[in-house]
Design an enzyme around this catalytic site. Structure first.
Site, mmCIF file in Angstrom:
data_model
loop_
_atom_site.group_PDB
_atom_site.id
_atom_site.type_symbol
_atom_site.label_atom_id
_atom_site.label_comp_id
_atom_site.label_asym_id
_atom_site.label_seq_id
_atom_site.Cartn_x
_atom_site.Cartn_y
_atom_site.Cartn_z
ATOM 1 N N HIS A 187 35.806 39.544 41.642
ATOM 2 C CA HIS A 187 35.500 39.143 43.019
ATOM 3 C C HIS A 187 34.042 38.690 43.124
ATOM 4 O O HIS A 187 33.191 39.354 43.723
ATOM 5 C CB HIS A 187 35.786 40.294 43.986
ATOM 6 N N SER A 242 35.699 34.807 50.040
ATOM 7 C CA SER A 242 36.424 35.984 50.478
ATOM 8 C C SER A 242 36.738 35.913 51.974
ATOM 9 O O SER A 242 37.505 35.065 52.409
ATOM 10 C CB SER A 242 35.646 37.251 50.113
ATOM 11 N N ASP A 287 40.445 39.608 40.014
ATOM 12 C CA ASP A 287 39.919 40.022 41.316
ATOM 13 C C ASP A 287 40.602 41.324 41.750
ATOM 14 O O ASP A 287 41.812 41.348 41.969
ATOM 15 C CB ASP A 287 40.172 38.915 42.349
#
Length: 259
Positions: free
Chosen positions: A232, A128, A199
């Site tokens: 995610h 991320s 995500d």
């Protein structure tokens, strides 16, 4: 939303800021030391959680360095402090780029790698916001310098980005055009991007677009992997592919376990 576990992500101010980085966790190679990879956590996380995951991977020849980002006010959280590699207003490549924060994070990474032996392959990876920082470091390597003009000194052999995005995507082409040797460095830098289609924090389209931008600008060794039901976070299938890719690109002797 939750930004914890081996997870999460950050972008811009102009006043100079002091950056106090947190604790660094090191996973020593169980076999012959052939490569060192700095791995960068996501927004609100720390180096410890990823060091535990990475230690369990079947990559005995890699030394993992897992630093912890500074704790700072994050615009995305209304100014509430969190561990973040740079400031961010939203988790996407459309957010304003916090160049000072990005440069400080990439410099910290390069400093962590500065004492590695010359015969050791060097890589940077992350999740991320850590992925965004790793990709930014890769572009600094290709350009040969940071946004502030200071030289980038680490000799990278691989960049891995999970569930992230490419900072400074709109200006990268111009930076590459004006830098000696940039085209060759970009063309030869292996880069792996992985992203889940489910995500809901950093949209899959940002990872996909980051891959397209890098390829269009002359990064000739870019691999993009999509995972249909992945949100995610990471899953064993993704990490298995990261292991195989790193073993290939870093030329690791996976059968070697001797010191």
């Amino acid at each position: 939303m939750s930004f914890t576990g081996p997870s999460m992500a950050s972008g811009g101010k102009t006043a100079r800021r002091a950056f106090d980085f947190g604790k660094t966790y090191v996973v020593r190679p169980k076999g012959k030391h052939q490569a060192t990879v700095v791995w960068l956590h996501g927004l609100g996380d720390n180096g410890s959680s990823w060091s535990q995951l990475l230690e369990a991977l079947p990559l005995p020849n890699i030394k993992w360095i897992c630093p912890t980002a500074p704790t700072r006010p994050v615009t995305l959280f209304g100014g509430f402090p969190s561990t973040a590699w740079f400031d961010v207003e939203e988790l996407s490549e459309d957010a304003p780029d916090d160049l000072e924060g990005l440069d400080a994070a990439a410099t910290h990474v390069a400093n962590l790698l500065s004492t590695e032996p010359a015969d050791i392959k060097i890589g940077i990876g992350g999740f991320s916001m850590g992925s965004a920082t790793a990709l930014y470091s890769g572009t600094c390597f290709s350009v040969g310098k940071y946004a502030n003009g200071n030289p980038f000194t680490a000799n990278l052999s691989a960049v891995v980005g999970l569930s992230g995005w490419l900072p400074c995507a709109k200006t990268l082409g111009k930076q590459l055009e004006g830098a000696d040797g940039a085209a060759d460095r970009a063309a030869s830098l292996p880069t792996l991007l992985c992203h889940g289609k489910a995500d809901d924090v950093v949209s899959h389209k940002y990872g996909e677009k980051s891959s397209r931008v890098l390829t269009s600008l002359g990064f000739k060794d870019v691999t993009f992997k999509s995972y249909n039901s992945l949100g995610h976070y990471t899953i064993p299938q993704e990490m298995d592919e990261v292991c195989a890719w790193l073993s290939s690109k870093l030329g690791l002797d996976t059968s070697s376990s001797s010191k």
